[in-house]
Write a protein that holds these residues in place. Sequence first.
Motif, PDB file in Angstrom:
ATOM      1  N   PHE A 149      54.771   3.434  47.620  1.00 43.68           N
ATOM      2  CA  PHE A 149      54.481   4.857  47.642  1.00 43.68           C
ATOM      3  C   PHE A 149      53.259   5.147  48.501  1.00 43.68           C
ATOM      4  CE2 PHE A 149      56.509   4.130  43.449  1.00 43.68           C
ATOM      5  CZ  PHE A 149      57.652   4.873  43.673  1.00 43.68           C
ATOM      6  N   PHE A 150      53.239   6.381  49.031  1.00 48.42           N
ATOM      7  CA  PHE A 150      52.183   6.797  49.951  1.00 48.42           C
ATOM      8  C   PHE A 150      51.710   8.208  49.622  1.00 48.42           C
ATOM      9  CE2 PHE A 150      55.169   3.949  51.979  1.00 48.42           C
ATOM     10  CZ  PHE A 150      54.340   2.920  52.385  1.00 48.42           C
ATOM     11  N   HIS A 151      50.461   8.481  49.972  1.00 50.17           N
ATOM     12  CA  HIS A 151      49.877   9.806  49.788  1.00 50.17           C
ATOM     13  C   HIS A 151      49.123  10.158  51.063  1.00 50.17           C
ATOM     14  CE1 HIS A 151      47.979  13.163  47.638  1.00 50.17           C
ATOM     15  NE2 HIS A 151      46.885  12.835  48.299  1.00 50.17           N
ATOM     16  N   GLY A 152      49.366  11.357  51.597  1.00 49.59           N
ATOM     17  CA  GLY A 152      48.666  11.825  52.784  1.00 49.59           C
ATOM     18  C   GLY A 152      47.616  12.851  52.408  1.00 49.59           C
ATOM     19  N   THR A 153      46.421  12.715  52.990  1.00 46.67           N
ATOM     20  CA  THR A 153      45.295  13.569  52.621  1.00 46.67           C
ATOM     21  C   THR A 153      44.244  13.551  53.721  1.00 46.67           C
ATOM     22  OG1 THR A 153      43.647  13.982  50.887  1.00 46.67           O
ATOM     23  CG2 THR A 153      44.099  11.674  51.422  1.00 46.67           C
ATOM     24  N   ILE A 154      43.185  14.315  53.516  1.00 45.36           N
ATOM     25  CA  ILE A 154      42.025  14.231  54.407  1.00 45.36           C
ATOM     26  C   ILE A 154      40.839  13.578  53.693  1.00 45.36           C
ATOM     27  CG2 ILE A 154      42.676  16.125  55.931  1.00 45.36           C
ATOM     28  CD1 ILE A 154      40.845  17.961  54.273  1.00 45.36           C
ATOM     29  N   ALA A 155      41.030  13.238  52.429  1.00 48.37           N
ATOM     30  CA  ALA A 155      39.958  12.599  51.661  1.00 48.37           C
ATOM     31  C   ALA A 155      39.749  11.166  52.124  1.00 48.37           C
ATOM     32  CB  ALA A 155      40.291  12.630  50.174  1.00 48.37           C
ATOM     33  N   GLU A 156      38.490  10.748  52.174  1.00 48.92           N
ATOM     34  CA  GLU A 156      38.168   9.357  52.488  1.00 48.92           C
ATOM     35  C   GLU A 156      38.036   8.610  51.172  1.00 48.92           C
ATOM     36  OE1 GLU A 156      34.868   6.752  54.930  1.00 48.92           O
ATOM     37  OE2 GLU A 156      34.971   8.915  55.231  1.00 48.92           O
ATOM     38  N   LEU A 157      38.950   7.677  50.929  1.00 48.96           N
ATOM     39  CA  LEU A 157      39.030   6.986  49.643  1.00 48.96           C
ATOM     40  C   LEU A 157      38.961   5.476  49.843  1.00 48.96           C
ATOM     41  CD1 LEU A 157      41.952   9.183  48.324  1.00 48.96           C
ATOM     42  CD2 LEU A 157      39.552   9.338  47.615  1.00 48.96           C
ATOM     43  N   SER A 158      38.613   4.778  48.787  1.00 47.43           N
ATOM     44  CA  SER A 158      38.495   3.318  48.827  1.00 47.43           C
ATOM     45  C   SER A 158      39.523   2.684  47.903  1.00 47.43           C
ATOM     46  CB  SER A 158      37.098   2.884  48.370  1.00 47.43           C
ATOM     47  OG  SER A 158      36.116   3.417  49.227  1.00 47.43           O
ATOM     48  N   THR A 189      54.980  10.126  48.017  1.00 45.37           N
ATOM     49  CA  THR A 189      56.310   9.905  48.573  1.00 45.37           C
ATOM     50  C   THR A 189      56.531   8.422  48.844  1.00 45.37           C
ATOM     51  OG1 THR A 189      57.809  10.456  50.412  1.00 45.37           O
ATOM     52  CG2 THR A 189      55.464  10.386  50.918  1.00 45.37           C
ATOM     53  N   ALA A 190      57.781   8.038  48.897  1.00 47.02           N
ATOM     54  CA  ALA A 190      58.119   6.667  49.283  1.00 47.02           C
ATOM     55  C   ALA A 190      58.386   6.592  50.789  1.00 47.02           C
ATOM     56  CB  ALA A 190      59.334   6.181  48.498  1.00 47.02           C
ATOM     57  N   ARG A 191      58.206   7.700  51.491  1.00 49.36           N
ATOM     58  CA  ARG A 191      58.412   7.732  52.945  1.00 49.36           C
ATOM     59  C   ARG A 191      57.074   7.908  53.638  1.00 49.36           C
ATOM     60  NH1 ARG A 191      63.587   8.817  54.993  1.00 49.36           N
ATOM     61  NH2 ARG A 191      62.486   9.813  56.694  1.00 49.36           N
ATOM     62  N   ILE A 192      56.686   6.912  54.393  1.00 60.97           N
ATOM     63  CA  ILE A 192      55.379   6.966  55.060  1.00 60.97           C
ATOM     64  C   ILE A 192      55.302   8.174  56.006  1.00 60.97           C
ATOM     65  CG2 ILE A 192      55.922   5.439  57.001  1.00 60.97           C
ATOM     66  CD1 ILE A 192      53.114   4.173  56.472  1.00 60.97           C
ATOM     67  N   GLU A 193      56.443   8.556  56.605  1.00 57.35           N
ATOM     68  CA  GLU A 193      56.453   9.715  57.504  1.00 57.35           C
ATOM     69  C   GLU A 193      56.114  10.994  56.739  1.00 57.35           C
ATOM     70  OE1 GLU A 193      59.216   7.842  56.957  1.00 57.35           O
ATOM     71  OE2 GLU A 193      59.347   6.594  58.747  1.00 57.35           O
ATOM     72  N   GLY A 194      56.577  11.087  55.509  1.00 53.40           N
ATOM     73  CA  GLY A 194      56.261  12.257  54.683  1.00 53.40           C
ATOM     74  C   GLY A 194      54.787  12.329  54.340  1.00 53.40           C
ATOM     75  N   ALA A 195      54.194  11.177  54.042  1.00 52.95           N
ATOM     76  CA  ALA A 195      52.758  11.136  53.767  1.00 52.95           C
ATOM     77  C   ALA A 195      51.968  11.477  55.024  1.00 52.95           C
ATOM     78  CB  ALA A 195      52.358   9.765  53.237  1.00 52.95           C
ATOM     79  N   GLY A 196      52.429  10.997  56.174  1.00 54.22           N
ATOM     80  CA  GLY A 196      51.767  11.329  57.436  1.00 54.22           C
ATOM     81  C   GLY A 196      51.826  12.814  57.726  1.00 54.22           C
ATOM     82  N   LEU A 197      52.977  13.421  57.483  1.00 54.26           N
ATOM     83  CA  LEU A 197      53.116  14.870  57.667  1.00 54.26           C
ATOM     84  C   LEU A 197      52.152  15.609  56.749  1.00 54.26           C
ATOM     85  CD1 LEU A 197      54.500  17.438  58.728  1.00 54.26           C
ATOM     86  CD2 LEU A 197      56.252  17.093  56.981  1.00 54.26           C
ATOM     87  N   ALA A 198      52.087  15.208  55.478  1.00 59.77           N
ATOM     88  CA  ALA A 198      51.169  15.848  54.528  1.00 59.77           C
ATOM     89  C   ALA A 198      49.718  15.712  54.995  1.00 59.77           C
ATOM     90  CB  ALA A 198      51.346  15.250  53.141  1.00 59.77           C
ATOM     91  N   ALA A 199      49.354  14.534  55.497  1.00 59.89           N
ATOM     92  CA  ALA A 199      47.990  14.305  55.973  1.00 59.89           C
ATOM     93  C   ALA A 199      47.669  15.186  57.177  1.00 59.89           C
ATOM     94  CB  ALA A 199      47.803  12.830  56.328  1.00 59.89           C
ATOM     95  N   GLU A 200      48.603  15.242  58.122  1.00 59.59           N
ATOM     96  CA  GLU A 200      48.386  16.054  59.328  1.00 59.59           C
ATOM     97  C   GLU A 200      48.260  17.531  58.978  1.00 59.59           C
ATOM     98  OE1 GLU A 200      48.297  15.009  62.679  1.00 59.59           O
ATOM     99  OE2 GLU A 200      49.798  13.453  62.909  1.00 59.59           O
ATOM    100  N   LEU A 201      49.121  18.012  58.089  1.00 61.79           N
ATOM    101  CA  LEU A 201      49.063  19.420  57.694  1.00 61.79           C
ATOM    102  C   LEU A 201      47.798  19.721  56.899  1.00 61.79           C
ATOM    103  CD1 LEU A 201      52.799  20.082  56.824  1.00 61.79           C
ATOM    104  CD2 LEU A 201      51.539  20.824  58.863  1.00 61.79           C
ATOM    105  N   ALA A 202      47.376  18.800  56.045  1.00 60.58           N
ATOM    106  CA  ALA A 202      46.131  18.988  55.299  1.00 60.58           C
ATOM    107  C   ALA A 202      44.956  19.109  56.265  1.00 60.58           C
ATOM    108  CB  ALA A 202      45.912  17.834  54.326  1.00 60.58           C
ATOM    109  N   ALA A 203      44.942  18.259  57.276  1.00 60.77           N
ATOM    110  CA  ALA A 203      43.867  18.321  58.273  1.00 60.77           C
ATOM    111  C   ALA A 203      43.918  19.642  59.036  1.00 60.77           C
ATOM    112  CB  ALA A 203      43.972  17.140  59.239  1.00 60.77           C
ATOM    113  N   GLU A 204      45.116  20.048  59.420  1.00 61.32           N
ATOM    114  CA  GLU A 204      45.306  21.284  60.183  1.00 61.32           C
ATOM    115  C   GLU A 204      44.896  22.508  59.371  1.00 61.32           C
ATOM    116  OE1 GLU A 204      46.435  23.798  63.298  1.00 61.32           O
ATOM    117  OE2 GLU A 204      46.183  21.644  63.310  1.00 61.32           O
ATOM    118  N   LEU A 205      45.263  22.529  58.105  1.00 56.86           N
ATOM    119  CA  LEU A 205      45.038  23.704  57.270  1.00 56.86           C
ATOM    120  C   LEU A 205      43.667  23.731  56.615  1.00 56.86           C
ATOM    121  CD1 LEU A 205      48.565  23.830  55.611  1.00 56.86           C
ATOM    122  CD2 LEU A 205      47.699  25.305  57.432  1.00 56.86           C
TER     123      LEU A 205
END
Length: 140
Positions: free
Chosen positions: A10-19, A44-60
């Motif tokens: 599983f993957f999570h997309g964000t703008i947070a810097e985590l360890s 999500t289990a799809r890395i592309e979905g997490a990437g999309l979420a991360a990019e949109l979080a950064a954009e928004l």
Amino acid sequence: MDRSLDDGPFFHGTIAELSVGEFLTAGHRSNYRPEIVMNHVYFTARIEGAGLAAELAAELSGRRAHPRVYEVVPTGRFENDPNVTDKKFPGNPTRSYRSTAPLRILGEVTEWTRLSPEQLQWWRERLSELFSSGRGEILN
């Protein structure tokens, strides 16, 4: 853990810097609708979905933010994300989930496909249209 839905990873997309070892928890503002405090943490289990979420979080975010994708493991039960399943897509083709339990960070994923400027613009326009029309309701 509820593995009946999906075995991951599983993957999570964000703008947070985590360890590694930190936890993502519910109770934070939505990346897409900051006026909403989220009752769930999404993944999500799809890395592309997490990437999309991360990019949109950064954009928004309205600031210069670095999109990040993390591999995560749910620490409790999870369910299909109703924001993209059945209501919008039959079944769960996006393999998107949500949980009220924390997600533990296993590590940052640095190899994922970034959106082109044109794709990012398309998503920006699509989200703006959805939110301004009232169809972008988040099921929280």
